[in-house]
Motif scaffolding. Structure first.
Motif, PDB file in Angstrom:
ATOM      1  N   ARG A 142       0.636  -1.353   0.235  1.00 59.46           N
ATOM      2  CA  ARG A 142       0.074   0.240  -0.279  1.00 59.46           C
ATOM      3  C   ARG A 142       0.879   1.307  -0.236  1.00 59.46           C
ATOM      4  N   GLU A 143       0.877   1.487  -0.842  1.00 59.68           N
ATOM      5  CA  GLU A 143       2.543   2.964  -1.443  1.00 59.68           C
ATOM      6  C   GLU A 143       1.936   4.010  -0.834  1.00 59.68           C
ATOM      7  N   GLU A 144      -0.301   4.079  -0.873  1.00 62.15           N
ATOM      8  CA  GLU A 144       0.255   5.431   0.042  1.00 62.15           C
ATOM      9  C   GLU A 144       0.211   5.609   1.753  1.00 62.15           C
ATOM     10  N   ASP A 425       4.881  16.862  -0.673  1.00 60.55           N
ATOM     11  CA  ASP A 425       3.817  15.126  -0.951  1.00 60.55           C
ATOM     12  C   ASP A 425       3.895  14.237   0.569  1.00 60.55           C
ATOM     13  N   SER A 429       0.366  13.828   2.499  1.00 60.60           N
ATOM     14  CA  SER A 429       0.183  12.242   2.428  1.00 60.60           C
ATOM     15  C   SER A 429       0.035  12.429   3.619  1.00 60.60           C
ATOM     16  N   HIS A 432      -2.868  13.497   5.645  1.00 60.76           N
ATOM     17  CA  HIS A 432      -4.529  13.802   5.325  1.00 60.76           C
ATOM     18  C   HIS A 432      -4.729  12.447   5.800  1.00 60.76           C
ATOM     19  N   LEU A 433      -3.747  11.458   6.420  1.00 53.75           N
ATOM     20  CA  LEU A 433      -4.236  10.139   6.955  1.00 53.75           C
ATOM     21  C   LEU A 433      -4.611  10.803   8.209  1.00 53.75           C
TER      22      LEU A 433
END
Length: 611
Positions: A142-144, A425, A429, A432-433
């Motif tokens: 899961r790259e995110e 970025d 990220s 956001h998580l």
């Protein structure tokens, strides 16, 4: 050890059938004869029993006889009866049961024994490793979630426990996985964190007994084992609890590169009083330095390794211990997490005993030189856990290095930050998580900030020991941490934190529990070594290899890291050790990404050969 757990069904049978070509595969059956548990393990790692259609298996460190297990599983009133198993059975283990058609799987509160689960061939499958589960389906990563692994000093709860493999979940802390006959899985909460209100005088017997039993499980049936004897309170306690229970105890210490380190004096003092013990002291040149061998692939593909910077040293230690005849090594990991009261307990104390909290705050400021305004602000803070995740953590992630002396109380955790070389970025990220996790209703491990912090530290320490053990076991020596057993953790968490939160005493609960077992001279130690000198020495020695990692960085290709900024830090090491902490997670993630096979077919082939 590697294992999979499947329900009593055709789908479960098909999952295990896909493993049949793997060498040394062992199987424990359901009553029907279909596979129940499949994997690789040594005889001493597994005990199981049956009582009619019911089954129970213990995988790990526990002294449970087949007769005891049969009686236990026969007396269960449904799957919920497993909730009390850890209170009756000392050790650290996975507990797996088949009760009235339901398969139950649970690990340890500390995450030394973790459970992962996912859907394979239409049914829920549990395992002790996520990468092996992912290999069954050919799933990728899961790259995110990769940006989360860069958070220093470690990702906060619960982001740090999200599985990086697609389609695989980590069983939450204190929960049990139940798999129905039709393959549906559900997560059930099983453990309730004890209220920290037991007076020290009343709780010491339980703590002392839990520690005694935890070590006794590891010495049972053995004539020899090895143990760390660093000179610290934790390893010293483990050694004295083990001494006399085996014919030969081999203690091991590696001298630090820092001439100011006083561990050696305290270790020698303890060694002189240990019965039936041999002692080995290695000079620094006997072991690889920090960051050695990072250009080599990591054989453990669970996730970025928290032991990466010491990987070469751990491997060398395992080889030396195996040559000396040891197959089990005890460590004091978990003692700091349990017995150094977190400053966050001051926040809880302020609501319970305001005047006492003010007095302790003054004492802590005098000892640790905390700045007054940030400390008071932290003491009075009323931010909820979800608001802290969604708002406060994200605000400070890109700040300069936090001074722990100026901000000792940082909401529900320590002061987290992203590395200076993380890209915008990557920062976006993570933020956001954090917001997404908060919006989903994430809850703390305990409503008390101090206890939440302690439990998170215990689970972080448990994951560290799990990965250390997996690495060392490849060379014939398992690593065990008695402090991280459920019975020890619960006994420590139940103690009244108000009596343990003392700026003028070092680990008071452990000191009193070990009085009469550990010599008074060692119980009086108040200093604690730190290892930044070793980190700097390793960075200088292995700078060329680390700079090579900056060439063609996977993290840079993914847009998460500025390789030039990281290269600049390696070429111009900062004088303050705290600025190096973000380096550990970045290097671990980069090495892990480089170690991953290129595709699903290669992933499955590679994992077949993993221990």
């Amino acid at each position: 050890m590697r294992f999979f757990v499947v329900p009593d069904s055709a789908a479960g049978e098909a999952v295990v059938a896909s493993l049949r070509d793997r060498p040394d595969l062992r199987i424990i059956p359901h009553e029907s004869g279909r596979p129940w548990i499949a994997g690789r393990w040594r005889d001493e790692e597994v005990a199981w029993a049956e009582a009619g259609p019911r089954r129970i298996a213990i995988l790990g460190s526990a002294a449970a006889s087949r007769l005891w297990l049969a009686r236990y599983v026969a007396g269960l009133r449904g799957p919920a009866g497993l909730d009390g198993l850890a209170r009756e059975l000392p050790g650290a283990f996975h507990a797996i049961a088949a009760v009235d058609g339901t398969v139950c799987v649970q690990g340890s509160l500390s995450a030394v024994r973790e459970v992962f689960h996912g859907r394979v061939l239409g049914t829920t499958v549990a395992a002790d490793r996520p990468d092996t589960l992912a290999a069954l389906t050919g799933a990728g990563i899961r790259e995110e979630l990769l940006a989360v692994t860069l958070i220093a000093p470690a990702p906060m709860w619960p982001l740090g426990e999200q599985c990086l493999w697609q389609g695989v979940d980590t069983l939450p802390a204190g929960c049990r996985l139940e798999i129905a006959p039709d393959g549906r899985g559900r997560v059930v909460r099983r453990a309730v964190v004890p209220a920290p209100d037991v007076p020290l005088s009343e709780g010491l017997d339980r703590l002392r007994r839990a520690l005694h039993d935890a070590v006794a499980v590891r010495t049972h049936g053995r004539t020899m084992l090895s143990a760390d004897l660093s000179g610290g309170m934790d390893s010293t306690s483990v050694c004295f609890l083990a001494a006399g229970r085996v014919e030969r105890l081999l203690t091991v210490r590696c001298e630090a590169t820092d001439p100011a380190d006083d561990d050696g004096r305290w270790a020698a003092l303890a060694a002189a009083r240990l019965p039936n013990a041999g002692h080995v002291v290695h000079p620094p040149e006997d072991y690889p330095l920090n960051f050695a061998g990072l250009l080599e692939s990591d054989p453990d593909l669970e996730a970025p390794s928290p032991v990466l910077r010491n990987r070469a040293m751990l491997v060398e230690q395992a080889r030396r211990l195996a040559a000396a005849g040891s197959t089990r090594h005890l460590t004091g990991h978990g003692g700091d997490e349990l017995f150094l009261p977190a400053p966050a307990y001051l926040h809880d104390l302020a609501r319970r005993h305001p005047l006492r909290a003010i007095g302790q705050l003054r004492a802590h400021r005098a000892v640790y030189r905390w700045a007054l305004r940030p400390a008071l602000r932290g003491l009075l803070d009323r931010t909820s856990f979800s608001d802290w995740l969604a708002r406060d953590v994200g605000r400070t992630l890109d700040g300069s290095t936090h001074d722990v002396n100026s901000a000792p109380l940082s909401g529900w955790g320590i002061a987290h930050r992203m590395p200076d070389w993380a890209t915008p970025d990557a920062l976006a990220s993570v933020r956001h998580l954090l917001r997404e996790t908060a919006e989903k209703g994430a809850e703390p491990l305990s409503p008390l900030r101090g206890q939440h912090f302690t439990l998170h530290s215990v689970r972080t320490g448990g994951a560290l020991v799990r990965r250390m053990d997996r690495l060392s076991a490849r060379h014939g020596v398992t690593i065990e941490a008695p402090f991280l057993d459920d019975q020890v953790v619960e006994a420590a968490l139940a103690l009244d934190y108000a009596e343990c939160l003392r700026a003028d005493r070092y680990k008071p609960a452990l000191v009193e529990a070990m009085r009469g077992i550990v010599p008074d001279e060692n119980l009086g130690r108040r200093s604690k070594a730190e290892f930044s000198t070793d980190v700097y020495a390793g960075l200088r020695r292995h700078r060329s290899e680390l700079l090579e990692l900056c060439d063609g960085m996977r993290l840079a290709e993914l847009g998460l890291v500025d390789a030039d900024a990281l290269r600049s830090l390696l070429l111009n090491l900062p004088p303050f050790p705290l600025r190096l902490v973000p380096l550990f997670g970045t290097l671990a993630c980069e090495v892990w990404l480089r170690s991953l096979p290129a595709g699903p077919r290669e992933t499955a082939h590679t994992l077949e050969g993993a221990r």
